[in-house]
Every structure is written in structure tokens, then in C-alpha cells.
Design a protein around this motif. Structure first.
Motif, PDB file in Angstrom:
ATOM      1  N   ARG A  62      -2.125  -6.083   1.689  1.00 13.44           N
ATOM      2  CA  ARG A  62      -3.453  -5.407   1.227  1.00 13.44           C
ATOM      3  C   ARG A  62      -4.350  -6.279   0.641  1.00 13.44           C
ATOM      4  O   ARG A  62      -4.333  -6.976  -0.680  1.00 13.44           O
ATOM      5  CB  ARG A  62      -3.222  -4.130   0.382  1.00 13.44           C
ATOM      6  N   ALA A  65      -5.762  -5.652  -2.801  1.00 13.60           N
ATOM      7  CA  ALA A  65      -4.912  -5.621  -4.005  1.00 13.60           C
ATOM      8  C   ALA A  65      -4.358  -7.134  -4.057  1.00 13.60           C
ATOM      9  O   ALA A  65      -3.571  -7.363  -4.985  1.00 13.60           O
ATOM     10  CB  ALA A  65      -3.530  -4.866  -3.620  1.00 13.60           C
ATOM     11  N   ILE A  69       2.098  -5.375  -1.064  1.00 10.85           N
ATOM     12  CA  ILE A  69       2.466  -4.431  -2.154  1.00 10.85           C
ATOM     13  C   ILE A  69       3.642  -3.423  -1.391  1.00 10.85           C
ATOM     14  O   ILE A  69       3.581  -3.230  -0.185  1.00 10.85           O
ATOM     15  CB  ILE A  69       1.474  -3.571  -2.689  1.00 10.85           C
ATOM     16  N   GLU A  71       4.785   0.288  -0.681  1.00 11.46           N
ATOM     17  CA  GLU A  71       3.951   1.637  -0.393  1.00 11.46           C
ATOM     18  C   GLU A  71       4.839   2.579   0.402  1.00 11.46           C
ATOM     19  O   GLU A  71       5.851   2.169   1.111  1.00 11.46           O
ATOM     20  CB  GLU A  71       2.933   1.383   0.553  1.00 11.46           C
ATOM     21  N   LYS A 160       3.222  -0.273  -7.534  1.00 14.10           N
ATOM     22  CA  LYS A 160       1.958  -0.036  -8.191  1.00 14.10           C
ATOM     23  C   LYS A 160       1.044   0.968  -7.665  1.00 14.10           C
ATOM     24  O   LYS A 160      -0.027   1.579  -8.233  1.00 14.10           O
ATOM     25  CB  LYS A 160       1.104  -1.228  -8.563  1.00 14.10           C
ATOM     26  N   ASP A 161       1.152   1.182  -6.564  1.00  7.95           N
ATOM     27  CA  ASP A 161       0.497   1.994  -5.414  1.00  7.95           C
ATOM     28  C   ASP A 161       0.560   3.483  -5.834  1.00  7.95           C
ATOM     29  O   ASP A 161       1.734   4.197  -5.851  1.00  7.95           O
ATOM     30  CB  ASP A 161       0.879   1.772  -3.878  1.00  7.95           C
TER      31      ASP A 161
END
Length: 180
Positions: A62, A65, A69, A71, A160-161
């Protein structure tokens, strides 16, 4: 309390994913304000269960970001598309699975202070492999992870998503019977 009165809308930007408008409104408290509104068509996200203890996560690049990440699979609704149909399409495209059973587990607003994006979150079970079809801007690694480990990854800050945190946490609550 009375409702909002829209006095004027002005388009600032029309993009591939989002549009930006300025809305001049009178709020229920009588105050008049200009609000920046990001219009988004919405999305669907999926917590795919390989079996009763393991889920499929993706590590996706991403740009916004700053890199990879963790997800759950997800994607933008096409114009007029049903959220479940979107979830089925995204599961096939991003991770290469079809699911026999689907359950809607949540619906969230991502950033309701300025954006109308709504994400429909589903659990998918009874998975069968199929061909993955990534878009040219998707850099994805698919990994099967125990659901308990995914929850630990959330608590350690490795996931963190927001949609993934909500989806995985809700799926854990349902899978462990904590919602009873």
C-alpha cells in the motif's frame, strides 16, 4: 432536533476511487458550515476461514501506508454492485478462493468525519481454490494464519488496517462463542 439542510454542493475533484466536494450545510443545531466530503462507493471485505481455526490474510503493498501491510481481502464496490457479490469477486481475485458459505458480520464507516465510505464485512467458509486474478496495481502475498495468531498480531500492532481489525475481532468473537 431537526435534520441537516444542504444549502449548496460544489465538486472539487472527481477521481477513479474518490470524489471530493464542499457541502455548505445548516446543521441540526442551526450553525452553517462548509464541510469537505470525500465520496466513496463503498467496499466489501472478507474474513476467509480455511477451517475452524485458520484464516487467510494478505500482505499487500500500500503506497499510501508506506509499504506492505497485513489485511483481510477487500475491494471497492462497482457501480450498483451488491456487497455480497463484491465480496465473492474480491475473494476470487485477491486470494484465489471461492466460498460455499457466507455470513455478513459487520458494516463500518471508515472515517465518518469527512468520508461516506461504508465497508461491508463478511465471513466466508467452505473454501475451494480457484485461479487468482490480481489487478496490475495489486502486489499481494497470501498466507494462512491461525485466527488466534491474527488476534495477537492486532494486539502487537502488526495489523494496523481498521477493516481488518474489526473483521478479525468480530470473527474471533463469533468463532469462539463470546457473542452468546
Amino acid at each position: 432536533m431537526k435534520g441537516v439542510c444542504v444549502l449548496h454542493k460544489r465538486e472539487i475533484f472527481r477521481g477513479r476511487i474518490v470524489d471530493l466536494e464542499i457541502h455548505s450545510v445548516e446543521l441540526p443545531n442551526g450553525h452553517r458550515v462548509d464541510l469537505e466530503i470525500v465520496n466513496h462507493p463503498g467496499a466489501s471485505a472478507i474474513v476467509p476461514f480455511i477451517d475452524s481455526e485458520n484464516v487467510v490474510l494478505i500482505s499487500q503493498y500500500r503506497y499510501a501506508a508506506g509499504g506492505l501491510i497485513w489485511e483481510i481481502p477487500a475491494g471497492k464496490l462497482l457501480k450498483g454492485e451488491d456487497p455480497l457479490d463484491c465480496a465473492k469477486r474480491e475473494l476470487r481475485e485477491e486470494v484465489g478462493y471461492d466460498a460455499q458459505r457466507w455470513r455478513k458480520i459487520h458494516e463500518i464507516f471508515t472515517t465518518p468525519g469527512f468520508c461516506n465510505e461504508r465497508i461491508h464485512i463478511f465471513m466466508a467458509t467452505d473454501l475451494k481454490p480457484c485461479k487468482q486474478h490480481l489487478d496490475k496495481d495489486e502486489i499481494i502475498r497470501v498466507e494462512v494464519i491461525p485466527l488466534k495468531k491474527a488476534i495477537s498480531m492486532i494486539l502487537r500492532g502488526e495489523i494496523k488496517d481498521a477493516k481488518s481489525i474489526v473483521g478479525l475481532t468480530t470473527a474471533y468473537i463469533i468463532a469462539t462463542g463470546l457473542n452468546k
